[in-house]
Design a protein around this motif. Structure first.
Motif, PDB file in Angstrom:
ATOM      1  N   ASP A 122       0.817  -1.219   0.000  1.00  0.00           N
ATOM      2  CA  ASP A 122       0.000   0.000   0.000  1.00  0.00           C
ATOM      3  C   ASP A 122       0.848   1.266   0.000  1.00  0.00           C
ATOM      4  N   ASP A 123       2.087   1.152   0.442  1.00  0.00           N
ATOM      5  CA  ASP A 123       2.969   2.322   0.499  1.00  0.00           C
ATOM      6  C   ASP A 123       3.586   2.664  -0.854  1.00  0.00           C
ATOM      7  N   VAL A 171      13.627   1.489  -3.251  1.00  0.00           N
ATOM      8  CA  VAL A 171      12.511   1.117  -2.389  1.00  0.00           C
ATOM      9  C   VAL A 171      13.028   0.173  -1.312  1.00  0.00           C
ATOM     10  N   THR A 172      12.862   0.556  -0.043  1.00  0.00           N
ATOM     11  CA  THR A 172      13.286  -0.291   1.070  1.00  0.00           C
ATOM     12  C   THR A 172      12.178  -0.371   2.109  1.00  0.00           C
ATOM     13  N   GLY A 173      12.418  -1.214   3.105  1.00  0.00           N
ATOM     14  CA  GLY A 173      11.565  -1.208   4.280  1.00  0.00           C
ATOM     15  C   GLY A 173      12.033  -0.129   5.247  1.00  0.00           C
ATOM     16  N   VAL A 209      12.558  -5.368   1.591  1.00  0.00           N
ATOM     17  CA  VAL A 209      11.110  -5.426   1.380  1.00  0.00           C
ATOM     18  C   VAL A 209      10.626  -6.865   1.516  1.00  0.00           C
ATOM     19  N   ASP A 210       9.356  -7.031   1.864  1.00  0.00           N
ATOM     20  CA  ASP A 210       8.801  -8.381   2.002  1.00  0.00           C
ATOM     21  C   ASP A 210       8.322  -8.896   0.641  1.00  0.00           C
ATOM     22  N   ALA A 238       4.508  -6.561  -5.841  1.00  0.00           N
ATOM     23  CA  ALA A 238       3.897  -5.313  -6.289  1.00  0.00           C
ATOM     24  C   ALA A 238       4.884  -4.477  -7.098  1.00  0.00           C
ATOM     25  N   LEU A 239       6.144  -4.487  -6.696  1.00  0.00           N
ATOM     26  CA  LEU A 239       7.172  -3.767  -7.460  1.00  0.00           C
ATOM     27  C   LEU A 239       7.323  -4.369  -8.860  1.00  0.00           C
TER      28      LEU A 239
END
Length: 445
Positions: A66-67, A83-85, A97-98, A104-105
């Motif tokens: 969602d982010d 893109v990271t957590g 990331v999970d 999604a990416l």
């Protein structure tokens, strides 16, 4: 040569980097190279240090899919986004990331026709690593996996200073901790199903990056490993590089096949020239041995007219015989038949003619060497400004080569693709077409 080109990274692809010895540096460099022509998403399934936020132009934290809502608009303004957590607890690092965010990416990358670069495991700054049970985390949709090794570890002891998880590497290699790391050990680790090949999807290509080739000795070590990797069926190619330098790529080793065109009926000569004996061997054998001496693999001989006689002449040679039933429609049909048998696993092909007995292995080796240095679409021999054969065709030309029709080979591609030249001696210009040529050849015996 750009690193992205050496690794043959296409658009709309997903590339995962594993191993040790410069993954983050390689990812950052490729992102800069590709962001000039498209959009690049960078991410990680492991922890990244905060300083690695500079790998991309922008950075977004995605705790869940969602982010990612703002990512497409960010990519319109910035050519590369990391893109990271969130920040890891008690460490100056970003969490990876999970799985759901990674999926999604992938979907976003498909929509924007970009490139998704993934750091798929960590190595704590070492040059070699053996993966733990939970590593690497390579997604099933990866198109290309790049195992990375730092060549500066060769000659060093197998210990924690140079190797991440040296105890696991020692078990995989049958070594004792503290033993000196040799090129053959690096090859064995890269080619081990619990080492460099661990976790790679069956459909993904594998291209190895040997980094830190900054000295003549390390470059020689890289070549030794790359030659060993040519024998590993799972590996498509090996890039020898120093990623931090202005010109990062030094050589690219991939399998180069040989196709000997021996299907014609020799109308002008009046007899099958591929079977004429010269210096005790049929002319087709001279072409085959030029390829063997240059370590072309595989070597395919395309037969047509006098096919059974050519097959008999080569019955003791380790070559693949391909019959071209349409040989009478012209040379291009033999080119297509030969190419079809090697294109699936070859980075390039050398088209050898069976009527040029002065072509030696040394010339074929020179073509391969220039291709390794440039990955040029075409590598062409030249004598005093006059082009000649054999020509090396990079895999980027294969589709165009298969489209050629009529009684011609790949000459038309010289107008379509860039090329590099290899200067050679005028003796190779001799080819056999007429009875007069045959008399000249006998005089040279």
């Amino acid at each position: 040569m750009r690193l992205a080109d050496a690794l043959r990274i296409p658009s709309k692809s997903v590339v995962a980097f594993t191993g040790a010895g410069g993954k983050s540096t390689a990812i950052g460099r490729i992102a800069r190279e590709l962001s000039d022509e498209g959009r690049v998403i960078l991410t990680s399934t492991t922890k990244l240090h905060h300083r690695q936020s500079s790998l991309a132009r922008s950075h977004i934290i995605a705790r869940t899919p969602d982010d990612l809502g703002t990512l497409p608009s960010m990519l319109e303004e910035s050519p590369s986004v990391l893109v990271t957590g969130d920040t890891a607890k008690g460490e100056p690092k970003w969490v990876g990331v999970d799985a759901s965010t990674l999926e999604a990416l992938h979907a976003i990358n498909q929509k924007i026709a970009g490139t998704l670069l993934i750091e798929a495991d960590g190595a704590r700054g070492r040059s070699i690593k053996a993966p733990a049970d939970h590593e690497p985390v390579v997604p099933h949709f990866a198109d290309l996996v790049v195992p990375v090794v730092g060549l500066d570890a060769i000659g060093a002891p197998l210990n924690d200073e140079w190797v991440h998880r040296p105890e696991r590497a020692a078990i995989l290699l049958g070594m004792a901790e503290g033993e000196v790391i040799l090129p053959e050990h690096v090859f064995a680790l890269l080619n081990h199903p619990s080492g460099g090949l661990k976790g790679i999807p069956d459909e993904a290509e594998v291209r190895v990056l040997l980094n830190k080739a900054e000295t003549r000795e390390s470059q020689e070590h890289g070549r030794a490993i790359a030659n060993l990797l040519l024998t590993a069926p799972r590996m498509r190619a090996t890039v020898i590089a120093s990623v931090s330098q202005d010109q990062p790529v030094q050589e690219v080793f991939g399998r180069v096949a040989g196709v000997v065109l021996a299907a014609g009926d020799s109308k002008r000569l009046g007899q099958p020239k591929q079977l004429l004996l010269w210096r005790g061997k049929p002319l087709v054998m001279h072409a085959v041995q030029a390829g063997q001496g240059a370590k072309l693999s595989p070597i395919v001989v395309v037969i047509g007219a006098e096919g059974e006689a050519v097959r008999k002449a080569l019955e003791n040679e380790p070559v693949l015989i391909v019959e071209n039933e349409a040989w009478s429609t012209g040379l291009s049909s033999s080119v297509r038949a030969g190419l079809a048998s090697v294109e699936g696993n070859s980075e390039a092909v050398v088209m050898l003619l069976s009527d040029m007995p002065f072509v030696r292995a040394e010339l074929v080796e020179a073509l391969i060497k220039e291709h390794r240095r440039t990955l040029s679409p075409l590598v062409v021999p030249r004598v005093g400004g006059r082009r000649t054969n054999p020509v090396l065709f990079d895999r980027s030309t294969f589709s165009a080569l298969k489209a050629v029709r009529g009684d011609q080979g790949g000459r038309i591609l010289l107008e379509q693709f860039s090329k590099v030249w290899v200067e050679c001696d005028e003796t190779i210009l001799f080819d056999l077409d007429t009875p007069e040529d045959l008399e000249r050849l006998k005089e040279l015996e």
